[in-house]
Every structure is written in structure tokens, then in C-alpha cells.
Design a protein around this motif. Structure first.
Motif, PDB file in Angstrom:
ATOM      1  N   GLU A   1      38.131  66.923  71.438  1.00  0.00           N
ATOM      2  CA  GLU A   1      38.236  66.512  72.814  1.00  0.00           C
ATOM      3  C   GLU A   1      37.399  67.415  73.724  1.00  0.00           C
ATOM      4  OE1 GLU A   1      41.779  66.695  75.922  1.00  0.00           O
ATOM      5  OE2 GLU A   1      42.155  65.343  74.243  1.00  0.00           O
ATOM      6  N   ALA A   2      37.504  68.717  73.570  1.00  0.00           N
ATOM      7  CA  ALA A   2      36.737  69.646  74.401  1.00  0.00           C
ATOM      8  C   ALA A   2      35.248  69.533  74.123  1.00  0.00           C
ATOM      9  CB  ALA A   2      37.208  71.072  74.174  1.00  0.00           C
ATOM     10  N   ALA A   3      34.894  69.312  72.856  1.00  0.00           N
ATOM     11  CA  ALA A   3      33.475  69.166  72.507  1.00  0.00           C
ATOM     12  C   ALA A   3      32.895  67.910  73.152  1.00  0.00           C
ATOM     13  CB  ALA A   3      33.308  69.119  70.994  1.00  0.00           C
ATOM     14  N   ALA A   5      33.972  66.503  75.902  1.00  0.00           N
ATOM     15  CA  ALA A   5      33.872  66.769  77.342  1.00  0.00           C
ATOM     16  C   ALA A   5      32.643  67.611  77.657  1.00  0.00           C
ATOM     17  CB  ALA A   5      35.141  67.471  77.822  1.00  0.00           C
ATOM     18  N   ARG A   6      32.355  68.604  76.813  1.00  0.00           N
ATOM     19  CA  ARG A   6      31.159  69.435  77.044  1.00  0.00           C
ATOM     20  C   ARG A   6      29.889  68.609  76.919  1.00  0.00           C
ATOM     21  NH1 ARG A   6      34.035  73.143  73.977  1.00  0.00           N
ATOM     22  NH2 ARG A   6      32.823  72.653  72.124  1.00  0.00           N
ATOM     23  N   LEU A   7      29.871  67.620  76.058  1.00  0.00           N
ATOM     24  CA  LEU A   7      28.702  66.759  75.899  1.00  0.00           C
ATOM     25  C   LEU A   7      28.614  65.737  77.029  1.00  0.00           C
ATOM     26  CD1 LEU A   7      26.301  65.621  74.245  1.00  0.00           C
ATOM     27  CD2 LEU A   7      27.977  64.187  73.062  1.00  0.00           C
ATOM     28  N   LEU A   9      29.692  65.728  80.185  1.00  0.00           N
ATOM     29  CA  LEU A   9      29.386  66.171  81.545  1.00  0.00           C
ATOM     30  C   LEU A   9      27.883  66.240  81.817  1.00  0.00           C
ATOM     31  CD1 LEU A   9      30.672  66.838  84.194  1.00  0.00           C
ATOM     32  CD2 LEU A   9      30.845  69.202  83.481  1.00  0.00           C
ATOM     33  N   PRO A  10      27.067  66.883  80.970  1.00  0.00           N
ATOM     34  CA  PRO A  10      25.633  66.888  81.251  1.00  0.00           C
ATOM     35  C   PRO A  10      24.996  65.504  81.122  1.00  0.00           C
ATOM     36  CG  PRO A  10      26.150  68.378  79.419  1.00  0.00           C
ATOM     37  CD  PRO A  10      27.416  67.759  79.869  1.00  0.00           C
ATOM     38  N   HIS A  58      37.082  66.929  88.428  1.00  0.00           N
ATOM     39  CA  HIS A  58      36.675  68.201  87.841  1.00  0.00           C
ATOM     40  C   HIS A  58      37.215  69.404  88.614  1.00  0.00           C
ATOM     41  CE1 HIS A  58      34.372  66.639  84.549  1.00  0.00           C
ATOM     42  NE2 HIS A  58      33.875  65.736  85.374  1.00  0.00           N
ATOM     43  N   VAL A  63      39.741  67.566  82.935  1.00  0.00           N
ATOM     44  CA  VAL A  63      39.373  67.532  81.519  1.00  0.00           C
ATOM     45  C   VAL A  63      40.432  68.257  80.690  1.00  0.00           C
ATOM     46  CG1 VAL A  63      37.652  68.292  79.838  1.00  0.00           C
ATOM     47  CG2 VAL A  63      36.917  67.324  82.001  1.00  0.00           C
ATOM     48  N   ARG A  64      40.968  69.325  81.220  1.00  0.00           N
ATOM     49  CA  ARG A  64      41.983  70.099  80.487  1.00  0.00           C
ATOM     50  C   ARG A  64      43.376  69.497  80.629  1.00  0.00           C
ATOM     51  NH1 ARG A  64      38.842  73.564  83.024  1.00  0.00           N
ATOM     52  NH2 ARG A  64      40.363  74.031  84.648  1.00  0.00           N
TER      53      ARG A  64
END
Length: 94
Positions: A1-3, A5-7, A9-10, A58, A63-64
Motif C-alpha cells: 500500500e505505501a509503495a 502511494a509513493r508511486l 503521487l508523482p 494529503h 494516505v496513512r
């Protein structure tokens, strides 16, 4: 899930920047006609609302958080973007 989200956003930021660039070029080609077009105005309002919703999402750490508010903002985001796409398609027919 965090990975994811990191992808995401950009990628979404780049997509939004591309939308602003191409939309600005389209607007520059015929500003008077577009300002008078109700579908264009609706699209701009929806895109601005979607952008504000994303910023609010955000800022609160959506996201968290996996709460009802985050889910509601996600659903709202999808609805706003679908509405903006529909309005964008109708610009040519008004």
C-alpha cells in the motif's frame, strides 16, 4: 500500500502538470469562446475542486489513514475527475 502511494503521487502530479500545460495551450488558442462555453467553465471548476480535494487529502495524511473521511475524499476525487472528463468531451459540442 505505501509503495503504491509513493508511486501514485508523482505520477498523478505529472498528469496534473500535463493537464495544466495542454489546457493552457488550448485556452490560449481561443480564450473568448472557451470562457463563454459553459462546459469549459464547469470543467475548470471541477478540476479546481479536485485539486483542492487532493491537497486536503494529503494535508490530513489521508494516505496513512484508512478511515471513512479518506474513503469519502477518494470517492469525491473519482467523481470530480469523471465529471471533468465528461465536461471536457462536451466542450466541442456547445
Amino acid at each position: 500500500e505505501a509503495a503504491l502511494a509513493r508511486l501514485a503521487l508523482p505520477v498523478s502530479g505529472a498528469g496534473f502538470a500535463l493537464l495544466v500545460l495542454t489546457g493552457s495551450l488550448m485556452f490560449a488558442s481561443q480564450p473568448a469562446e472557451l470562457i463563454a462555453n459553459r462546459w469549459f467553465v464547469a470543467k475548470i471548476v471541477l478540476v479546481a475542486a479536485a485539486g483542492l480535494n487532493a491537497v486536503a487529502f494529503h494535508l490530513r495524511g489521508g494516505v496513512r489513514r484508512v478511515d471513512r473521511w479518506a474513503r469519502a475524499q477518494t470517492a469525491l476525487s473519482v467523481g470530480l475527475w469523471v465529471g471533468a472528463i465528461i465536461c471536457g468531451r462536451w466542450i466541442a459540442y456547445a
